[in-house]
Design an enzyme around this catalytic site. Structure first.
Site, PDB file in Angstrom:
ATOM      1  N   SER A 143       0.831  -1.201   0.000  1.00 38.18           N
ATOM      2  CA  SER A 143       0.000   0.000   0.000  1.00 38.18           C
ATOM      3  C   SER A 143       0.872   1.259   0.000  1.00 38.18           C
ATOM      4  O   SER A 143       1.761   1.398  -0.835  1.00 38.18           O
ATOM      5  CB  SER A 143      -0.961  -0.048   1.188  1.00 38.18           C
ATOM      6  OG  SER A 143      -1.926   0.975   1.104  1.00 38.18           O
ATOM      7  N   ASP A 264      -9.527  -3.070  -6.115  1.00 38.62           N
ATOM      8  CA  ASP A 264      -8.883  -2.297  -5.051  1.00 38.62           C
ATOM      9  C   ASP A 264      -9.458  -0.883  -5.015  1.00 38.62           C
ATOM     10  O   ASP A 264      -9.395  -0.162  -6.015  1.00 38.62           O
ATOM     11  CB  ASP A 264      -7.367  -2.255  -5.317  1.00 38.62           C
ATOM     12  CG  ASP A 264      -6.572  -1.651  -4.169  1.00 38.62           C
ATOM     13  OD1 ASP A 264      -7.145  -0.872  -3.387  1.00 38.62           O
ATOM     14  OD2 ASP A 264      -5.377  -1.966  -4.073  1.00 38.62           O
ATOM     15  N   HIS A 296      -8.057  -4.489  -1.688  1.00 41.36           N
ATOM     16  CA  HIS A 296      -6.749  -3.889  -1.428  1.00 41.36           C
ATOM     17  C   HIS A 296      -5.845  -4.784  -0.580  1.00 41.36           C
ATOM     18  O   HIS A 296      -4.662  -4.958  -0.876  1.00 41.36           O
ATOM     19  CB  HIS A 296      -6.956  -2.548  -0.715  1.00 41.36           C
ATOM     20  CG  HIS A 296      -5.705  -1.778  -0.452  1.00 41.36           C
ATOM     21  ND1 HIS A 296      -4.913  -1.268  -1.460  1.00 41.36           N
ATOM     22  CD2 HIS A 296      -5.095  -1.426   0.726  1.00 41.36           C
ATOM     23  CE1 HIS A 296      -3.882  -0.630  -0.930  1.00 41.36           C
ATOM     24  NE2 HIS A 296      -3.972  -0.713   0.390  1.00 41.36           N
TER      25      HIS A 296
END
Length: 334
Positions: A143, A264, A296
């Site tokens: 991320s 995502d 995600h």
């Protein structure tokens, strides 16, 4: 933040796995685990390591991992670290400045280049130690930690890293998550006074981050997770750094593996595709895996069968590259 319809949750267990004492849990996973603090010019950071517990198992390579926004290395992020250690890798992670048990205002990264350099100083110290210097070494980022990992790579000397691994990297911000230019400009006019304010509007997109509801409940009770509104300086840096990386992907020459879900909601998979297209890495050394319908959080938040698929792809890639870039030495047994 959890979605608005998340019911009241009980107090968190001591660990993401439950009540089992740490030593007993890690022993059950065949892992040796340790923690320490590392002093840097920018403050003290909390670090952890996970390694195979067998003293006769040679270490294939080192892997240096960076967690995402609002997270830390001590809760569910460990699932990734433990998996890699079980595959035969020595894994190291550091809480980013402003996160977990590292120094800094919670949830605030007003200078991502500095945050990257801070974690990098620890990673390089371990990577160049006598114990590991002859082994292949990989950077891993998830991320926002993927964006910071890319900054680390661009800050590093050539050939320090054998490869890069990304899980849902934040290279392109989804339109619904892009901070308002009006807000950033307005707060910027306060000459930095508002930089640490937890004042940015928040779009609750975790419903597109974690698919498995039971796993969401565990992630939501992480006692060190940042739960406030995004801080002005952090969001300003996210915008700046993602734009910078998009304009510098062509500088990437190292082998890399990037995994991204097509559903995502927190980091556009188009950013991973852009990296794959623009990077100067030889075609045979770059891999992009797009997972249809996945959200995600590929490893902490998907159903078990989906997690197993992602981990199997990562395992196959790093095993191949570790074998390619460095012969194992009996002198590097743990």
């Amino acid at each position: 933040m959890p979605p608005p319809n998340l019911p009241p949750l009980p107090p968190p267990p001591p660990f993401f796995w439950g009540e089992t004492p740490e030593d007993e849990f890690y022993t059950s996973q065949n892992i040796h685990h340790s923690t320490s603090y590392f002093q840097t010019p920018n403050g003290q950071i909390f670090t952890q390591s996970w390694r195979p517990s067998s003293p006769t198992q040679p270490i294939k390579a080192t892997v240096f991992m960076t967690h995402g926004y609002g997270s830390d290395s001590s809760w569910c992020f460990q699932k990734i670290c433990i998996a890699y250690a079980q595959w035969g890798y020595a894994v190291f992670a550091a809480d980013l400045l402003g996160h977990g048990r590292s120094d800094g205002l919670h949830g605030y990264i007003g200078d991502m280049d500095k945050a990257a350099a801070t974690s990098l100083s620890y990673f390089v110290t371990v990577r160049k130690s006598d114990e590991f210097t002859k082994l292949p070494a990989f950077l891993f980022g998830e991320s926002m930690g993927g964006a910071i990992t890319m900054l680390m790579y661009l800050q590093s000397d050539k050939d320090v890293w054998s490869g890069l691994i990304f899980s849902s990297p934040l290279f392109v911000i989804p339109e619904a998550m892009v901070p308002s230019k009006l807000h950033l400009t307005m707060y910027g006019l306060l000459f930095g006074l508002a930089d640490t304010w937890a004042a940015m509007p928040e779009n609750r997109m975790v419903a597109k981050a974690i698919k498995d509801f039971e796993k969401l409940k565990i992630i939501a009770v992480n006692p060190k997770r940042y739960t406030g509104k995004p801080r002005v300086g952090t969001m300003r840096e996210v915008v700046r750094v993602t734009n910078y990386l998009q304009n510098n992907f062509q500088k990437v020459t190292a082998p890399f593996f990037v995994a991204h879900g097509t559903a995502d909601g927190l980091a556009c998979h188009s950013g991973s595709e852009m990296l794959y297209e623009k990077a100067a890495t030889p075609a045979e050394d770059k891999t992009l895996k797009l997972y249809e319908g996945m959200y995600h959080s590929l490893i902490q938040g998907e159903p078990d069968e989906s997690v197993a698929l992602v981990l199997a792809d990562m395992n196959a890639w790093i095993d191949e590259k570790a074998q390619k870039f460095g012969p194992q030495s009996n002198g590097n047994k743990m």
